[in-house]
Each structure stands twice: as structure tokens, then as C-alpha cells.
Design an enzyme around this catalytic site. Sequence first.
Site, PDB file in Angstrom:
ATOM      1  N   CYS A  94       0.815  -1.223   0.000  1.00  0.00           N
ATOM      2  CA  CYS A  94       0.000   0.000   0.000  1.00  0.00           C
ATOM      3  C   CYS A  94       0.854   1.281   0.000  1.00  0.00           C
ATOM      4  O   CYS A  94       1.456   1.603  -1.013  1.00  0.00           O
ATOM      5  CB  CYS A  94      -0.982  -0.046   1.173  1.00  0.00           C
ATOM      6  N   ARG A 128     -12.751   6.380  -0.411  1.00  0.00           N
ATOM      7  CA  ARG A 128     -11.685   5.424  -0.119  1.00  0.00           C
ATOM      8  C   ARG A 128     -12.084   4.039  -0.639  1.00  0.00           C
ATOM      9  O   ARG A 128     -13.271   3.704  -0.697  1.00  0.00           O
ATOM     10  CB  ARG A 128     -11.442   5.336   1.390  1.00  0.00           C
ATOM     11  N   HIS A 194      -3.030  -5.562   2.745  1.00  0.00           N
ATOM     12  CA  HIS A 194      -2.420  -5.293   4.055  1.00  0.00           C
ATOM     13  C   HIS A 194      -2.165  -6.557   4.875  1.00  0.00           C
ATOM     14  O   HIS A 194      -2.200  -7.660   4.346  1.00  0.00           O
ATOM     15  CB  HIS A 194      -3.305  -4.325   4.845  1.00  0.00           C
TER      16      HIS A 194
HETATM   17  N1  GLN Z   1      -2.066   6.896   2.201  1.00  0.00           N
HETATM   18  C1  GLN Z   1      -2.298   6.026   1.138  1.00  0.00           C
HETATM   19  C2  GLN Z   1      -3.709   6.018   0.601  1.00  0.00           C
HETATM   20  O1  GLN Z   1      -4.694   6.198   1.320  1.00  0.00           O
HETATM   21  C3  GLN Z   1      -1.869   4.656   1.602  1.00  0.00           C
HETATM   22  C4  GLN Z   1      -2.782   4.042   2.617  1.00  0.00           C
HETATM   23  C5  GLN Z   1      -2.306   2.766   3.186  1.00  0.00           C
HETATM   24  O2  GLN Z   1      -1.123   2.432   3.215  1.00  0.00           O
HETATM   25  N2  GLN Z   1      -3.263   2.043   3.732  1.00  0.00           N
HETATM   26  O3  GLN Z   1      -3.852   5.826  -0.570  1.00  0.00           O
END
Ligand code: GLN
Length: 242
Positions: A94, A128, A194
Site C-alpha cells: 500500500c 476510499r 495489508h
Molecule cells: N495513504 C495512502 C492512501 O490512502 C496509503 C494508505 C495505506 O497504506 N493504507 O492511498
Amino acid sequence: MELKICHMYPDVLNLYGDRGNVMCMTQRLNWRGIETTVRKLPIGDSASLAGFDLVFIGGGQDFEQQVLLEDLHRGKDREIRAAIEDGVCFLTICGGYQMLGSYYETYDGQRCDFIGALDLYTVGAKERMIGNYKFRCGPESGGSLVVGFENHSGKTWLGSAVQPLGTVLAGYGNNGEDGTEGARYRNVFGTYSHGPLLPKNPALCDHILLTALTRKYGRAELAPLNDEAENAAHDEMAEKIH
Ligand code: GLN
């Protein structure tokens, strides 16, 4: 045989227990009698990447990504690019995956200039992309079905110099639009998946370990393990995710 692992930025990039991936790799190697050393490389530690066989970078929120920018551009950017070109194996998750690309522009217009090690860039979206998801790895990444969890605002777009890690079967992946998930370049594996990535996906874990061992020793084999529990967890999630 021995594998030297570098865990980069464990102090800031460790969302959802991403470090569990390092534990998983270490354990699966140890079960086979292969020694491992894990060296943490936090912000401010300027140790060289030379001599490592595998580098792991976890995920982090926009804030953490901005916090480490200065440190990154104090020399780690060059080190990472050189290690990648040298064929060192990388697993990046990520925020750590986005960091290898050329830039990340957040939804509110802040720009993080990253390191351009991989031909990709990321732009934040209002909605998101959150949830369990699954994807099928490409043949050069072992072809396994991977179950994971994603939570990102950034939409990542791949250039022609990289391959996707896989094809999305359910969920968003790189951007929720073109069906790609993650990236592959030389021995780099980048993904949005993740914490649960490797413990629940032993086939992908072994593919990554084999990639690192083969680079180091020319050829390598991994003895099979009893993955009954791991596969049961994997299969149950695979069935649940649509
Ligand atoms: N900050 C980045 C995004 O939201 C990565 C997020 C993350 O590593 N979960 O795209």
C-alpha cells in the site's frame, strides 16, 4: 542457505500489523532449516541496503508518508533504486508500494514526490477503497489466488515498464477501474493487500521467498509444508469475498 531481510521504516509504515508478513516469511524459512536475519531500518538510520536479499516495506497513511519524505530523499531513494535494479527482492504494501512510484497526489492536492523506482503514479480519490478483496496473480508471480484487505484513497496507474501483480476478481485493486492489482518489476512485488497478505496466502509467500533465494543461490527449492490451517483460512475467505 540464509536470507537477509531488511524491514524498512517499521516505525512509521506498519498499518494493520503489516510486520506480520516479515514474521510469516521468517517462520516459513525457519521451518525449512533456512536461517534468516531481520534488520530494521527506521527513519534516520542511513545503513546501506547492500547485502540484503529481501526488503519489506509496509503501509502507512498520507501523514506518515509525508513524515518520511525528507528521510527518503536523504539517500534511501538512491539505495532503493540501485537495489531494485540489482535484482534484490522487494515486498511493498500500500503506502510502501506507492512510495516506489514517481509521486502521490493526495485528494486535497498535496504532492509527495516519491522515488520513481517503478513506472507508476498515484492520485487520491474522494471515496476510499476499503474492504476484503481477491485477485489472481499473473503467471510470472506464481498464478495463485490471493485473498487480502485493502484500504486506500490513492488510485495507482501503471506505466508500460511494469506488469500488474495480478487481476482483480472482487474489490478495487490499483484503482477500481482497470482491473489491475499491484505491480511487478524485476524482483519487486507491490500490492495494496495489508496485514493478512502472507499468512493467508502461503503460495504467494513461497513464490516471493523462492524469488529471493533463486537470485542469491542461482537455483533453490522449498520443501513443502503442512499448510492445512493456512489453506483453510485462505479458502474460507476466498468463498466469502464477492
Ligand atoms: N495513504 C495512502 C492512501 O490512502 C496509503 C494508505 C495505506 O497504506 N493504507 O492511498
